[in-house]
Design an enzyme around this catalytic site. Structure first.
Site, PDB file in Angstrom:
ATOM      1  N   HIS A  12    -140.793  20.836  95.366  1.00 43.35           N
ATOM      2  CA  HIS A  12    -139.678  21.246  94.487  1.00 43.35           C
ATOM      3  C   HIS A  12    -138.982  22.442  95.132  1.00 43.35           C
ATOM      4  O   HIS A  12    -139.473  23.564  95.056  1.00 43.35           O
ATOM      5  CB  HIS A  12    -140.221  21.631  93.096  1.00 43.35           C
ATOM      6  CG  HIS A  12    -139.159  21.968  92.098  1.00 43.35           C
ATOM      7  ND1 HIS A  12    -139.206  21.514  90.787  1.00 43.35           N
ATOM      8  CD2 HIS A  12    -138.022  22.710  92.174  1.00 43.35           C
ATOM      9  CE1 HIS A  12    -138.162  21.965  90.120  1.00 43.35           C
ATOM     10  NE2 HIS A  12    -137.431  22.709  90.948  1.00 43.35           N
ATOM     11  N   HIS A  14    -134.870  24.196  96.076  1.00 41.33           N
ATOM     12  CA  HIS A  14    -133.407  24.173  96.013  1.00 41.33           C
ATOM     13  C   HIS A  14    -132.874  24.709  97.329  1.00 41.33           C
ATOM     14  O   HIS A  14    -133.053  25.888  97.628  1.00 41.33           O
ATOM     15  CB  HIS A  14    -132.909  25.027  94.844  1.00 41.33           C
ATOM     16  CG  HIS A  14    -133.449  24.559  93.526  1.00 41.33           C
ATOM     17  ND1 HIS A  14    -132.781  23.644  92.734  1.00 41.33           N
ATOM     18  CD2 HIS A  14    -134.608  24.825  92.882  1.00 41.33           C
ATOM     19  CE1 HIS A  14    -133.513  23.395  91.646  1.00 41.33           C
ATOM     20  NE2 HIS A  14    -134.625  24.104  91.712  1.00 41.33           N
ATOM     21  N   LYS A  95    -134.387  12.901  88.878  1.00 40.47           N
ATOM     22  CA  LYS A  95    -134.792  14.005  88.019  1.00 40.47           C
ATOM     23  C   LYS A  95    -133.979  14.063  86.739  1.00 40.47           C
ATOM     24  O   LYS A  95    -132.761  13.926  86.754  1.00 40.47           O
ATOM     25  CB  LYS A  95    -134.603  15.312  88.804  1.00 40.47           C
ATOM     26  CG  LYS A  95    -134.884  16.542  87.979  1.00 40.47           C
ATOM     27  CD  LYS A  95    -135.672  17.560  88.734  1.00 40.47           C
ATOM     28  CE  LYS A  95    -135.944  18.751  87.862  1.00 40.47           C
ATOM     29  NZ  LYS A  95    -135.951  19.981  88.613  1.00 40.47           N
ATOM     30  N   HIS A 134    -137.399  18.236  84.418  1.00 32.96           N
ATOM     31  CA  HIS A 134    -137.289  19.638  84.018  1.00 32.96           C
ATOM     32  C   HIS A 134    -137.688  19.607  82.543  1.00 32.96           C
ATOM     33  O   HIS A 134    -136.899  19.204  81.694  1.00 32.96           O
ATOM     34  CB  HIS A 134    -135.872  20.187  84.208  1.00 32.96           C
ATOM     35  CG  HIS A 134    -135.796  21.641  83.861  1.00 32.96           C
ATOM     36  ND1 HIS A 134    -135.567  22.628  84.801  1.00 32.96           N
ATOM     37  CD2 HIS A 134    -135.975  22.285  82.685  1.00 32.96           C
ATOM     38  CE1 HIS A 134    -135.612  23.813  84.204  1.00 32.96           C
ATOM     39  NE2 HIS A 134    -135.838  23.630  82.916  1.00 32.96           N
ATOM     40  N   HIS A 169    -142.535  22.514  87.522  1.00 33.15           N
ATOM     41  CA  HIS A 169    -142.740  23.955  87.258  1.00 33.15           C
ATOM     42  C   HIS A 169    -143.340  24.240  85.881  1.00 33.15           C
ATOM     43  O   HIS A 169    -142.718  24.884  85.037  1.00 33.15           O
ATOM     44  CB  HIS A 169    -141.459  24.762  87.465  1.00 33.15           C
ATOM     45  CG  HIS A 169    -140.186  24.127  86.974  1.00 33.15           C
ATOM     46  ND1 HIS A 169    -140.046  23.600  85.732  1.00 33.15           N
ATOM     47  CD2 HIS A 169    -138.987  23.956  87.592  1.00 33.15           C
ATOM     48  CE1 HIS A 169    -138.831  23.122  85.598  1.00 33.15           C
ATOM     49  NE2 HIS A 169    -138.164  23.326  86.710  1.00 33.15           N
ATOM     50  N   ASP A 249    -140.171  25.691  93.658  1.00 30.77           N
ATOM     51  CA  ASP A 249    -138.943  25.953  92.899  1.00 30.77           C
ATOM     52  C   ASP A 249    -138.192  27.148  93.496  1.00 30.77           C
ATOM     53  O   ASP A 249    -137.542  27.902  92.768  1.00 30.77           O
ATOM     54  CB  ASP A 249    -139.236  26.182  91.406  1.00 30.77           C
ATOM     55  CG  ASP A 249    -137.977  26.111  90.551  1.00 30.77           C
ATOM     56  OD1 ASP A 249    -136.948  25.597  91.039  1.00 30.77           O
ATOM     57  OD2 ASP A 249    -138.016  26.586  89.403  1.00 30.77           O
TER      58      ASP A 249
HETATM   59  C1  NCD Z   1    -133.066  26.604  89.529  1.00 25.80           C
HETATM   60  C2  NCD Z   1    -131.772  26.796  90.318  1.00 25.80           C
HETATM   61  O1  NCD Z   1    -131.331  27.928  90.458  1.00 25.80           O
HETATM   62  O2  NCD Z   1    -131.233  25.814  90.826  1.00 25.80           O
HETATM   63  N1  NCD Z   1    -133.355  27.822  88.839  1.00 25.80           N
HETATM   64  C3  NCD Z   1    -134.544  28.190  88.327  1.00 25.80           C
HETATM   65  O3  NCD Z   1    -134.609  29.248  87.683  1.00 25.80           O
HETATM   66  N2  NCD Z   1    -135.630  27.479  88.503  1.00 25.80           N
HETATM   67  C4  NCD Z   1    -132.943  25.431  88.624  1.00 25.80           C
HETATM   68  C5  NCD Z   1    -134.234  24.908  88.065  1.00 25.80           C
HETATM   69  O4  NCD Z   1    -135.097  24.401  88.769  1.00 25.80           O
HETATM   70  O5  NCD Z   1    -134.410  24.994  86.838  1.00 25.80           O
HETATM   71 ZN    ZN Z   2    -136.005  23.959  90.303  1.00 17.42          ZN
END
Ligand code: NCD
Ligand code: ZN
Length: 351
Positions: A12, A14, A95, A134, A169, A249
């Site tokens: 996971h 970003h 997702k 999520h 998460h 995450d």
């Molecule tokens: C994530 C993001 O910034 O893309 N932020 C977070 O706080 N985890 C989005 C997510 O996974 O919920």
């Molecule tokens: Zn995330």
């Protein structure tokens, strides 16, 4: 002291796009052999969009050392054909973002829309695509949002017994216990920050928070909870069931989104990729469970996703390491804190 483990996976992350992707991609690729790239920012709703983002990732990291695993976002527009096309494009997961619960989720789905997605879930089950959640119920009631989402997910677990699903998460004891009660088609990812922090740290009154001041870098979704939740998560991370594995995450935001003075707001997300493995080794040692680290980072997730285990290795060294104040122009997780371990070397097996 040295700890050598199989190269880890991050299920996971970003990575964003454009300038941000250029800055952060190598920090994930230097730690992880593979990572599941989350589809919220930029929004990735189809297989061809995922293919384009994957080639953009390869402008910054080499395919010989890092494999991005691609995911798409489920929206009210997703059809069974969208799933079939995505499968042909190599997408491994789709997702659910309930509408409005986190960064980039305005295009997500409502609980009502979820009930209409049976044909999409059935196609995912048929083609073998993992469904990631999520797991927060939209609307008011933030602290109980995860608990309240679990029955919604359970309906899909019962209706689609061969569909693999991941509660992303996990942030609560209830979430952990729910995953344990579910069949083996259901697993959960655990972040590094949920193993370290509680709501007190965010509010500046915990072990990591400071002087009663709100800590924007500890603000993320799902928000940190109580110490009992954190402890249950640590127990899950070291348990041998294979149901829990690492999803960092890591969610970088430019500094002006973490501290937007004009708008007076702060984006949710913690940039943990550069410190994740050193922080985990430190945590697992404190739990007297260093021998469980490799399963959590390099085996359980791959097995759940039906992927071969990575070749190559990561060498961690027991050594005091003060996390830098900035990495790639952003403040990384645990900036300025002292960790007990450091990533010393990564050996990429020749393919
Ligand atoms: C994530 C993001 O910034 O893309 N932020 C977070 O706080 N985890 C989005 C997510 O996974 O919920
Ligand atoms: Zn995330």
């Amino acid at each position: 002291m040295i700890l050598k483990i199989r190269r880890p996976d991050d299920f996971h992350v970003h990575l964003r796009d454009g300038a941000m992707l250029r800055q952060v991609a190598r920090h994930t690729a230097s730690q992880f052999a593979r990572a599941l790239v989350m589809p919220n920012v930029p929004p990735i709703d189809t297989g061809p969009q995922a293919e384009r983002l994957k080639s953009e990732i390869f402008q910054h990291v080499s395919p010989s050392s890092f494999t991005p695993l691609m995911a798409i976002r489920l929206t009210a527009k997703t059809t069974p054909e969208t799933i079939q096309e995505a499968k042909r494009c190599g997408v491994v997961a789709a997702k659910v973002y309930p509408q409005g619960v986190t960064t980039g989720s305005h295009g997500g789905v409502t609980i009502d829309q979820l009930q209409q997605m049976g044909a999409v879930f059935a196609t995912m089950q048929d083609v073998g695509m993992v469904l990631c959640w999520h797991g927060e119920f939209p609307g008011p009631g933030w602290l109980s949002a995860e608990q309240r989402m679990l029955p919604e997910i359970r309906k899909v677990v019962d209706d689609f017994p061969r569909l693999k699903q991941v509660l992303e998460h996990i942030s609560t004891r209830e979430g952990v216990e729910w995953v344990r009660r579910c069949p083996d088609t259901v697993a959960g990812t655990i972040t590094v920050h949920h193993l370290f922090l509680t709501l007190d740290d965010l509010g500046g009154r915990g072990q990591f928070g400071r002087g009663g001041m709100l800590q924007p870098h500890y603000f993320y979704a799902p928000i940190a909870k109580e110490d009992s939740d954190r402890q249950t998560l640590t127990e899950a991370a070291i348990e041998p069931s294979g149901k829990f594995f690492l999803g960092t995450d890591s969610a970088p935001h430019p500094i002006d989104r973490k501290f937007n003075v004009d708008a007076g707001c702060c984006a949710a997300g913690v940039f943990s990729a550069p410190v994740a493995m050193a922080a985990l080794a430190t945590k697992f040692e404190a739990l007297n469970a260093l021998d469980r680290l490799e399963d959590f980072t390099s085996a359980h997730g791959a097995r759940f996703y039906g992927l071969p285990l990575n070749e190559g290795s990561m060498v961690l060294e027991k050594q005091v390491w003060v996390v830098p104040g900035t990495v790639a122009g952003m403040v990384p997780f645990l900036a300025g804190e002292e960790l007990g371990w450091k990533v010393a070397d990564v050996e990429i097996a020749s393919r």
